[in-house]
Design an enzyme around this catalytic site. Structure first.
Site, PDB file in Angstrom:
ATOM      1  N   HIS A 365      -9.010  11.269   2.040  1.00 34.29           N
ATOM      2  CA  HIS A 365      -7.595  10.882   2.022  1.00 34.29           C
ATOM      3  C   HIS A 365      -7.139  10.256   0.718  1.00 34.29           C
ATOM      4  CE1 HIS A 365      -6.701  11.457   6.359  1.00 34.29           C
ATOM      5  NE2 HIS A 365      -8.006  11.225   6.479  1.00 34.29           N
ATOM      6  N   LYS A 561       6.814   2.196   2.601  1.00 32.08           N
ATOM      7  CA  LYS A 561       5.394   2.558   2.553  1.00 32.08           C
ATOM      8  C   LYS A 561       4.634   1.331   2.100  1.00 32.08           C
ATOM      9  CE  LYS A 561       6.658   5.793  -0.472  1.00 32.08           C
ATOM     10  NZ  LYS A 561       6.054   7.027  -0.005  1.00 32.08           N
ATOM     11  N   ARG A 562       3.295   1.374   2.160  1.00 32.59           N
ATOM     12  CA  ARG A 562       2.513   0.261   1.610  1.00 32.59           C
ATOM     13  C   ARG A 562       2.928   0.009   0.168  1.00 32.59           C
ATOM     14  NH1 ARG A 562      -1.806  -1.957   4.791  1.00 32.59           N
ATOM     15  NH2 ARG A 562      -2.274  -3.132   2.900  1.00 32.59           N
ATOM     16  N   LYS A 567       2.250   3.890  -6.083  1.00 36.99           N
ATOM     17  CA  LYS A 567       3.447   4.391  -5.381  1.00 36.99           C
ATOM     18  C   LYS A 567       4.722   4.035  -6.136  1.00 36.99           C
ATOM     19  CE  LYS A 567       1.159   4.008  -0.826  1.00 36.99           C
ATOM     20  NZ  LYS A 567       1.188   5.348  -0.224  1.00 36.99           N
ATOM     21  N   THR A 669       3.126  11.100   4.273  1.00 31.02           N
ATOM     22  CA  THR A 669       3.629  11.633   5.534  1.00 31.02           C
ATOM     23  C   THR A 669       5.017  11.065   5.792  1.00 31.02           C
ATOM     24  OG1 THR A 669       2.330   9.910   6.605  1.00 31.02           O
ATOM     25  CG2 THR A 669       1.437  12.137   6.675  1.00 31.02           C
ATOM     26  N   LYS A 673       8.560  12.680   7.405  1.00 27.71           N
ATOM     27  CA  LYS A 673       9.394  12.063   8.449  1.00 27.71           C
ATOM     28  C   LYS A 673      10.832  11.940   7.970  1.00 27.71           C
ATOM     29  CE  LYS A 673       5.312   9.584   9.771  1.00 27.71           C
ATOM     30  NZ  LYS A 673       4.475   8.428   9.402  1.00 27.71           N
TER      31      LYS A 673
HETATM   32  C1  26W Z   1     -12.006   1.145   2.645  1.00 29.73           C
HETATM   33  C2  26W Z   1     -10.581   0.703   2.505  1.00 29.73           C
HETATM   34  C3  26W Z   1      -9.652   1.854   2.606  1.00 29.73           C
HETATM   35  C4  26W Z   1      -8.820   1.955   3.695  1.00 29.73           C
HETATM   36  C5  26W Z   1      -7.984   3.023   3.804  1.00 29.73           C
HETATM   37  C6  26W Z   1      -9.633   2.816   1.624  1.00 29.73           C
HETATM   38  C7  26W Z   1      -8.817   3.867   1.733  1.00 29.73           C
HETATM   39  C8  26W Z   1      -7.989   3.986   2.816  1.00 29.73           C
HETATM   40  C9  26W Z   1      -7.139   5.195   2.973  1.00 29.73           C
HETATM   41  C10 26W Z   1      -7.818   6.392   2.405  1.00 29.73           C
HETATM   42  C11 26W Z   1      -5.780   5.010   2.438  1.00 29.73           C
HETATM   43  C12 26W Z   1      -4.781   5.952   3.073  1.00 29.73           C
HETATM   44  O1  26W Z   1      -4.184   5.616   4.065  1.00 29.73           O
HETATM   45  N1  26W Z   1      -4.577   7.127   2.485  1.00 29.73           N
HETATM   46  C13 26W Z   1      -3.396   7.922   2.831  1.00 29.73           C
HETATM   47  O2  26W Z   1      -3.728   8.902   3.790  1.00 29.73           O
HETATM   48  C14 26W Z   1      -2.567   9.581   4.220  1.00 29.73           C
HETATM   49  C15 26W Z   1      -2.969  10.509   5.337  1.00 29.73           C
HETATM   50  O3  26W Z   1      -3.761  11.546   4.868  1.00 29.73           O
HETATM   51  C16 26W Z   1      -1.919  10.322   3.066  1.00 29.73           C
HETATM   52  O4  26W Z   1      -0.740  10.916   3.512  1.00 29.73           O
HETATM   53  C17 26W Z   1      -1.615   9.349   1.931  1.00 29.73           C
HETATM   54  O5  26W Z   1      -1.129  10.051   0.808  1.00 29.73           O
HETATM   55  C18 26W Z   1      -2.856   8.581   1.566  1.00 29.73           C
HETATM   56  O6  26W Z   1      -2.561   7.565   0.615  1.00 29.73           O
END
Ligand code: 26W
Length: 824
Positions: A365, A561-562, A567, A669, A673
């Site tokens: 992701h 968004k976060r 971003k 995403t 939406k």
């Molecule tokens: C280990 C800590 C951690 C936690 C969450 C590292 C990384 C993440 C995720 C990979 C972050 C995340 O939410 N990524 C998002 O995933 C979405 C669903 O696929 C995408 O639409 C977003 O672009 C992407 O940033």
């Protein structure tokens, strides 16, 4: 046995009650019989609980039928393992799924509360950080809807995502005890528990080993119903809660040492207490590793137990079980499945490995290097002594394979190894979880075409050369039930009318038929009226919560968004300041009145993100209070962004800000939406923005800025933020106002670090390189907004092009190419 709530009621009622009377009766019975509340004095919370009991009962019946059928059919199951599920509220979705939504609305009439007001009593189940967690929730909805025998597995965090409040313009985090009043949607499974062990030593017996663990903890199952839509299927989200083993508990209590008993209890139970509120940086903490292993081990034991009961053998496991790894967080699954098969079920190593590789698939992701999970070998050795041996053995066999394919390429071996050798120092050796996932899976995918392409060109290039057939793209999607049908009743009613029914909820490609209506003036008027109603609803919320008045006829410009540097919320702020300056110096031409709306959480330890939130508030205070500009520009930050706030904001947006540096946002995403709800996108050539453009047409979206190739070229040549600053007076003025404390007169140095980051520390995300085109493109947005007919036309065409962004399409693609299972 087959008495549904309605037939039971009917049997007592002479003459038979109408459907709506039955519903009223059912709610009243629950009020009295389950909640113990007198109906005429029932509070909103009482009504919410009673109504949830009615829905729960119907769902439970469907659920039992579904699970029985799957068991009898020995169905192939899809297991979705994820550390995060950002579900939000359940009520509206549940009522819609069982077809009670309209009747229920009619039940709640004045002077009592409306159904909306009752539903607001429900706390969000916020067991996730952002995109990845929400995607998992959309997928659960779609898997059930397209008829997959599917299960989600995760952690039942007592505290989910923190609640964000704002104090003096700054983020304050508060714990979110969403389970404090218990959830009416969960089903504790008293008889479903597995023991998860930690630490200790291993005794080797050739291929297998005996693990003498030091500690153990019980994983207790709590199930959540996941209703499908347009089907009776109800799937399960099974979340694990950690509980101390009872003998330890009792042992200490019996000796009267309550304190010690409590300490013991905490040491075990803290595993499922809190979600790590960090997105995009790897936690690296022991408790996080324990969380990951805890839920993986419990889930795999559960899966094997179910398979064993149905088949009595594991030799056909891969034919009946597909396990999907949502990012690397459940990566330890690969080693745990090997341990369970080899050590506990006496399967030869080679046979187990063959099963393993056919069972797992993995989604990446993010390309952000800081999010790529690795764990110190020494830590895994201490916490999971058997697993580190398994990982080393997998690595040995994998590297043997690599040598056969590319003899002598030592560098390649070093790069693809599951172990980063830390420059030869034992204490610095680390396990690369992504590598473990890739080696242990038969499919690996990214979440948009661009992301999947970059993935095989960059971080996984070596693996793509070794296993080209393994890599696929699966562009993300969102569930049209929650994000259109439920969140936007006004537009949905219009679509039902136009498309002759409700099937678009299950076949989003039907939206294509709207394209023709873009030229229909009456439809455009109705479409605009629906949007205006939604904007009014949001404006009322903002007025109530933030005491800021937004003009519902102004352009609602939304970035939600976060908060993260990549971003580029800060680029948006630079535009706001530029616009403010232009309004003041009279150089502004043809600006449409705008309300710039921000929302999003910053990770608690992420200084820059928190500074951006503060800056937004400081800028808002100046802009909103300046009588010279306040009719043309307002800025608000809506606190505590989450699923429910998103459901309020998405339908009200005119403009969707998707402005990440090209090559950084894996998919996005929120972009889907917003477009689905009739917003136009201003965005970079990043993530799924590109595919949105391809589907709505380049003339119906505002794409600006440097693309990935150009970003690379700029970085290669050496980005020159200072030259851009000195060469663009509007940019210089905006940045100087930040730097000199124009927005923070009480503390003029407050934003030095933001300024320095852009000007003196390299502007890593190239805000300055995209600034001029961004501001110019915002000018084109104004021009279009002032031509209301054209704006509505393009907005309608956006909605019409969103068919492919249904999560149902995504799930069907996974079912075909990854999980090898039929959908309905
Ligand atoms: C280990 C800590 C951690 C936690 C969450 C590292 C990384 C993440 C995720 C990979 C972050 C995340 O939410 N990524 C998002 O995933 C979405 C669903 O696929 C995408 O639409 C977003 O672009 C992407 O940033």
């Amino acid at each position: 046995m087959n008495l549904s709530w309605s037939t039971r009621l009917m049997s007592n009622a002479v003459p038979p009650l109408s459907e709506s009377e039955q519903l009223r009766c059912a709610v009243e019975q629950k009020l009295v019989g389950t909640i113990a509340a007198e109906p005429t004095r029932a509070t909103r919370a009482d009504l919410y609980l009673a109504l949830s009991q009615v829905a729960r009962e119907q769902l439970a019946e469907r659920w039992v039928r579904t699970q029985n059928a799957d068991r009898n059919n020995k169905a192939r199951r899809i297991y979705y393992l994820s550390m995060e599920f950002l579900i939000g509220r359940a009520m509206n979705n549940a009522l819609s799924a069982i077809g009670l939504r309209d009747q229920t609305t009619a039940l709640f009439t004045p002077p009592g509360p409306s159904l909306e007001e009752v539903m607001e009593c429900e706390p969000d189940a916020a067991l996730g950080n952002g995109g990845l967690g929400r995607l998992a929730a959309c997928f659960l909805d779609s898997m059930a809807t397209v008829g997959l025998p599917s299960w989600g597995y995760g952690v039942r965090y007592e505290y989910g995502m923190f609640a964000q409040s704002i104090l003096n313009g700054q983020q304050v985090e508060k714990p979110e005890a969403w389970l404090q009043d218990r959830s009416p949607w969960e089903f504790p499974r008293a008889n479903k528990h597995h023991t998860v062990r930690f630490g200790g030593t291993c005794e080797h017996h050739g291929e297998w080993a005996e693990w003498h663990a030091a500690d153990s903890v019980e994983a207790k199952a709590f199930d959540y119903v996941i209703p499908g839509h347009g089907t009776d299927r109800v799937s399960t989200l099974r979340l694990w809660k950690a509980a101390a083993p009872s003998e330890i508990d009792l042992g200490a209590f019996n000796t009267g040492d309550y304190q010690r008993a409590a300490e013991f209890k905490n040491r075990f139970e803290n595993i499922s207490w809190v979600l790590y509120p960090n997105d995009s940086t790897s936690a690296g903490r022991e408790l996080r590793l324990r969380q990951e292993y805890f839920f993986v081990s419990a889930s795999l034991q559960d899966i094997l137990e179910r398979h064993q009961a149905e088949h009595g053998t594991f030799s056909n496991l891969a034919e009946h079980v597909a396990i999907h790894l949502n990012d690397t967080h459940p990566a330890i699954s690969v080693a745990e499945l090997m341990r369970l098969l080899v050590d506990d079920h006496a399967m030869p190593w080679a046979a187990a490995w063959d099963q393993c590789r056919r069972i797992f698939s993995y989604t990446n992701h993010t390309l952000m290097p800081e999010a790529l999970e690795t764990w110190k070998v020494t830590l895994i050795q201490r916490v999971l002594p058997r697993h580190i041996l398994i990982i080393y053995r997998i690595n040995q066999e994998f590297l043997d394979e690599v040598v056969r394919l590319y003899p002598g390429d030592i560098d390649l071996m070093r790069r693809v190894s599951l172990i980063d050798d830390g420059g030869g120092h034992d204490k610095d050796k680390r396990v690369r979880m992504a590598n473990l996932c890739i080696v242990g899976s038969h499919r690996v995918n990214g979440v948009s075409q661009l992301h999947s392409d970059l993935m095989v060109q960059t971080i996984f290039a070596d693996f793509a050369r070794l296993y080209p057939e393994r890599f696929h793209n699966k562009t993300n999607g969102v569930t049209p039930r929650r994000w259109l049908a439920q969140a936007n009743p006004a537009l949905s009613t219009l679509l039902d009318d136009k498309l002759g029914g409700k099937d678009w909820r299950l076949d989003l490609d039907r939206l294509q038929e709207l394209r023709a209506s873009a030229d229909d003036a009456a439809f455009r008027t109705a479409f605009a009226a629906a949007k205006r109603g939604n904007k009014l609803r949001l404006a009322n919320y903002v007025a109530r919560e933030l005491a800021v008045n937004l003009d519902p006829d102004s352009l609602f410009d939304v970035q939600v968004k976060r908060i993260h540097e990549y971003k580029r919320q800060l680029l948006n702020v630079l535009h706001v300041i530029t616009r403010y300056n232009a309004l003041l110096d009279g150089s502004a031409r043809d600006y449409a009145p705008r309300s710039v709306i921000f929302a999003g959480k910053a990770a608690s330890s992420y200084h820059m993100a928190k500074q951006v939130i503060r800056l937004i508030h400081d800028v808002a205070a100046v802009v909103n209070n300046d009588p010279r500009t306040r009719d043309l520009l307002r800025v608000v930050f809506i606190p505590n962004y989450g699923v429910s706030i998103a459901e309020l904001i998405m339908p009200a947006a005119n403009l969707s800000e998707q402005i990440s540096t090209a090559g950084t946002e894996a998919s996005g995403t929120g972009n889907m939406k917003l477009s689905l709800n009739g917003a136009l996108t201003i965005g970079t050539e990043d993530g799924a923005n590109i595919e949105i453009r391809d589907n709505v047409g380049a003339e119906n979206i505002f794409i600006f800025g440097n693309n990935t190739a150009q970003v690379n070229a700029i970085r290669q040549a050496g980005h020159q933020p200072l030259a851009l600053y000195h060469g663009d007076p509007a940019l210089k003025e905006a940045l100087d106002r930040i730097d000199t404390g124009f927005f923070s007169p009480g503390e003029r140095s407050r934003y030095h670090d933001i300024f320095n980051c852009l000007l003196h520390y390299g502007d890593h995300y190239l805000l300055l390189a995209d600034y001029a085109d961004y501001v110019a493109t915002q000018g084109r947005v104004d021009a279009l907004y002032l031509n209301s007919d054209e704006w509505q036309r393009k907005a309608i065409i956006n909605v019409a092009g969103m068919g492919p962004f249904s999560a149902d399409r995504t799930i069907r693609d996974y079912a075909n190419d990854t999980w090898h299972i039929d959908t309905n």
